[in-house]
Design a protein around this motif. Structure first.
Motif, PDB file in Angstrom:
ATOM      1  N   VAL B 145      14.868   4.950  12.296  1.00 36.25           N
ATOM      2  CA  VAL B 145      16.388   5.274  11.470  1.00 36.25           C
ATOM      3  C   VAL B 145      16.754   3.694  11.084  1.00 36.25           C
ATOM      4  CG1 VAL B 145      15.887   7.247  10.819  1.00 36.25           C
ATOM      5  CG2 VAL B 145      16.570   6.778  13.192  1.00 36.25           C
ATOM      6  N   ALA B 210      17.098   0.628  -6.728  1.00 30.84           N
ATOM      7  CA  ALA B 210      16.103   1.269  -6.563  1.00 30.84           C
ATOM      8  C   ALA B 210      15.976   2.057  -7.564  1.00 30.84           C
ATOM      9  CB  ALA B 210      16.685   2.482  -5.724  1.00 30.84           C
ATOM     10  N   PHE B 226      15.236   4.534   7.466  1.00 28.71           N
ATOM     11  CA  PHE B 226      16.298   5.665   6.517  1.00 28.71           C
ATOM     12  C   PHE B 226      16.102   6.129   5.149  1.00 28.71           C
ATOM     13  CE2 PHE B 226      19.880   8.467   5.692  1.00 28.71           C
ATOM     14  CZ  PHE B 226      19.942   9.480   6.181  1.00 28.71           C
ATOM     15  N   THR B 227      16.475   5.084   4.595  1.00 33.21           N
ATOM     16  CA  THR B 227      16.242   4.494   3.047  1.00 33.21           C
ATOM     17  C   THR B 227      14.579   4.882   2.654  1.00 33.21           C
ATOM     18  OG1 THR B 227      18.148   2.663   3.394  1.00 33.21           O
ATOM     19  CG2 THR B 227      17.058   2.627   1.292  1.00 33.21           C
ATOM     20  N   ASN B 229      12.624   6.469   3.864  1.00 33.37           N
ATOM     21  CA  ASN B 229      12.298   8.199   4.429  1.00 33.37           C
ATOM     22  C   ASN B 229      12.899   8.416   2.627  1.00 33.37           C
ATOM     23  OD1 ASN B 229      12.873  10.416   5.488  1.00 33.37           O
ATOM     24  ND2 ASN B 229      10.642   9.726   5.942  1.00 33.37           N
ATOM     25  N   VAL B 230      14.736   8.071   2.350  1.00 35.04           N
ATOM     26  CA  VAL B 230      14.712   8.662   1.008  1.00 35.04           C
ATOM     27  C   VAL B 230      13.789   8.465  -0.106  1.00 35.04           C
ATOM     28  CG1 VAL B 230      16.906   8.615  -0.305  1.00 35.04           C
ATOM     29  CG2 VAL B 230      17.602   9.611   2.430  1.00 35.04           C
ATOM     30  N   ILE B 231      13.576   7.652   0.289  1.00 33.45           N
ATOM     31  CA  ILE B 231      13.110   6.914  -1.136  1.00 33.45           C
ATOM     32  C   ILE B 231      11.706   7.817  -1.588  1.00 33.45           C
ATOM     33  CG2 ILE B 231      11.868   4.779  -2.704  1.00 33.45           C
ATOM     34  CD1 ILE B 231      13.657   2.509  -1.848  1.00 33.45           C
ATOM     35  N   LYS B 233      10.810  10.108  -0.234  1.00 33.65           N
ATOM     36  CA  LYS B 233      11.086  11.918  -0.515  1.00 33.65           C
ATOM     37  C   LYS B 233      10.896  12.190  -1.955  1.00 33.65           C
ATOM     38  CE  LYS B 233      10.302  13.552   4.172  1.00 33.65           C
ATOM     39  NZ  LYS B 233      11.427  13.395   5.925  1.00 33.65           N
ATOM     40  N   LEU B 234      12.263  11.485  -2.542  1.00 37.53           N
ATOM     41  CA  LEU B 234      13.268  11.335  -3.311  1.00 37.53           C
ATOM     42  C   LEU B 234      11.709  11.494  -4.525  1.00 37.53           C
ATOM     43  CD1 LEU B 234      15.408  12.732  -5.317  1.00 37.53           C
ATOM     44  CD2 LEU B 234      16.167  10.214  -4.786  1.00 37.53           C
ATOM     45  N   THR B 235      10.968  10.589  -5.062  1.00 35.00           N
ATOM     46  CA  THR B 235      10.431   9.582  -5.924  1.00 35.00           C
ATOM     47  C   THR B 235       9.368  11.268  -5.249  1.00 35.00           C
ATOM     48  OG1 THR B 235      10.124   7.805  -4.659  1.00 35.00           O
ATOM     49  CG2 THR B 235       8.410   8.340  -6.361  1.00 35.00           C
ATOM     50  N   GLU B 236       8.390  12.087  -4.579  1.00 38.03           N
ATOM     51  CA  GLU B 236       7.954  13.608  -4.522  1.00 38.03           C
ATOM     52  C   GLU B 236       7.801  14.290  -4.923  1.00 38.03           C
ATOM     53  OE1 GLU B 236       5.518  12.259  -0.483  1.00 38.03           O
ATOM     54  OE2 GLU B 236       6.288  14.047  -0.295  1.00 38.03           O
ATOM     55  N   GLY B 237       9.661  14.328  -4.718  1.00 41.07           N
ATOM     56  CA  GLY B 237      10.512  15.835  -4.507  1.00 41.07           C
ATOM     57  C   GLY B 237      10.792  15.643  -6.180  1.00 41.07           C
TER      58      GLY B 237
END
Lengths: 336, 336
Positions: B145, B210, B226-227, B229-231, B233-237
């Protein structure tokens, strides 16, 4: 209500700005003050048959350069349409300001010319992002690439008031964007922010993972500006990439084209729920008067909606409410 | 090629692991070593008619607890199926290791039991993310992170070798995920990493926003965990939220359902391009032997593909290539 609009901000200025302001003046209970080169505004309006009736123009000789150092809004670009508009607002000659110009200059200008609310560490950009079955405010989405915990806590408080007052969300769920839901997750910034948000006067629901954001996981997503910028841009890019790929499926052959025709109404409705122009622009929250950053590629409709949003923020008293929350926190000994 | 597989990692263990390993043993040129409770493995296989022929089982009495402190993989959970598998790999009793268990424990275990490549500061998770017209390695997506510039530079080098060797991308475009394309953008971490990546032995294309990631903007996206992980999970979601909303359009009424039927083939193909299970799991790059973290919700097909991927990484010599690049950088005085 008098809304000041930067006529020379954004990729489509001044034409789309003027069109949007005309729509706003006709459809909403607002009067518009345009800032920018007066001759150029009148010429563009004349050539495109846009009436400027009832609109005021305040001349500004410059346009803020997108490539310039943002701090130059107070020096080399002090007569830009953005700087002039902000000074008008600061001087009380309007109720709110809208611009689609350089984000950096907008943040610096608003923070130093219009000035922050007393006690607010940093202003934050708070766009409204559509999600499945809802929408959320993303605070901060790029005004501050580096943040401290006390800033993030204030973003949560301000975002909560904004969602309640302007979007009508009761008791907004404030989530801290993090790499896991457990309170032990993340870096020092997240750990300390988590502790402080638990004590803040908001409905803090804990950490929220990025995958939950598009699924109505919270009403206010709190993050540093670097992370927020990644979230905003990835949402834009991925949505358009996926819709592009689905279009490819639709337009493959005659059969699929006919099928797509039957789905057109539904797809249009779906696209509308994803349309950022519906929500106007991003409020820069933490500034002592309403300032709205419209998307750089805003069209007339987006400008009209940004003006509407600016008028609502001024009318609903979002800023006095933020001031009240800060004062209460001070009284009760809560830190912000 | 001998692949060690944690039979008790992931939400669907051990059944989907066993099914996937059966498929791998039958379809690929690999032999499989399963780690975990031997009686439980045999019982599950028996009840579900899965032959364990040609598979070896190495008994492990524990399962790594998802909630446990990851460092406990070396203490309280030293006889977990994950720890046992990693020790087998470290001892040379297999060519690669696959697990869908706790990410934290996986990173700690691999770094301390299997150990990092000499000279590598930190290992990084590198999933392959599908994009419109391509795919990219996202490094790091959650192992670290907090990062320093020298770590990010190494992520870029390792990611580049991985994309070239395993995905067959010639001269992979390495981009630094940032809030703008100009080299002056971002925080101190991004500014310094930018400077160093310019000198690194990779095809560095500069900053990438992004919004370009889903549009084939680069082949290797370098960022802090950290970034990343956000990328991820946001892609999945966001993908699943958008597909869910489009399904809603398709299933609205008889007419739209019929229309959707005509589009089924195309939509299935589209969904396949987005399917993470096609790419197996995430290589933890920087470890001295191939270790693959499969997605926690992996099904049999994802496990089979993770085994295939593990065998390819071992066979293609990705790790010796990383060692060579590091040695060359040292010789030429380049910093990594």
């Amino acid at each position: 209500m008098k809304i000041i609009v930067d006529a020379f901000g954004g990729d489509n200025a001044p034409l789309e700005v003027l069109k949007g302001c005309r729509m706003a003046a006709d459809e909403l209970q607002v009067s518009v003050v345009l800032t920018g080169d007066e001759a150029a505004i009148r010429k563009c309006a004349g050539e495109n048959g846009i009436s400027l009736d009832g609109m005021e123009i305040v001349h500004a000789s410059q346009v803020m350069d997108m490539e310039a150092d943002p701090t130059e809004i107070r020096t080399a670009y002090r007569d830009s349409s953005m700087a002039v508009g902000m000074r008008l607002l600061a001087d009380g000659q309007g109720d709110a300001f809208v611009s689609a110009g350089s984000t950096g200059a907008f943040v610096v200008g608003a923070s130093t010319i219009v000035r922050r609310i007393k006690g607010i560490k940093r202003a934050a950009l708070a766009p409204i992002i559509p999600s499945a079955g809802g929408k959320f405010a993303l605070v901060d989405c790029g005004a501050n690439v580096e943040c401290r915990p006390e800033m993030l806590v204030q973003f949560g408080i301000m975002g909560s008031i904004y969602m309640e007052k302007i979007l009508g969300v009761k008791n907004p769920r404030v989530g801290l964007v993090n790499v896991g839901v457990e309170e032990t997750k993340g870096d020092e910034l997240r750990l300390e922010t988590y502790r402080r948000l638990q004590l803040a006067p908001v409905n803090f629901i804990g950490n929220v993972e990025a995958r939950e954001l598009p699924k109505n996981g919270c009403d206010v997503a709190v993050c540093d500006g670097f992370t927020g910028n990644v979230i905003l841009k990835l949402t834009e890019g991925l949505s358009s990439a996926l819709i592009g790929q689905i279009k490819g499926v639709f337009y493959k052959n005659i059969g699929t084209k006919l099928a797509a025709l039957c789905l057109k109404k539904g797809m249009m409705e779906f696209k509308k729920t994803m349309d950022y122009t519906e929500y106007g622009g991003s409020m820069l929250i933490g500034i002592s008067k309403p300032v709205i950053k419209a998307h750089g590629s805003s069209n007339a409709k987006a400008f009209k909606n940004a003006v509407r949003q600016a008028a609502r923020i001024a009318g609903e008293g979002v800023i006095p409410e933020i001031e009240k929350a800060l004062a209460q926190m001070k009284e009760t000994g809560g830190e912000a």
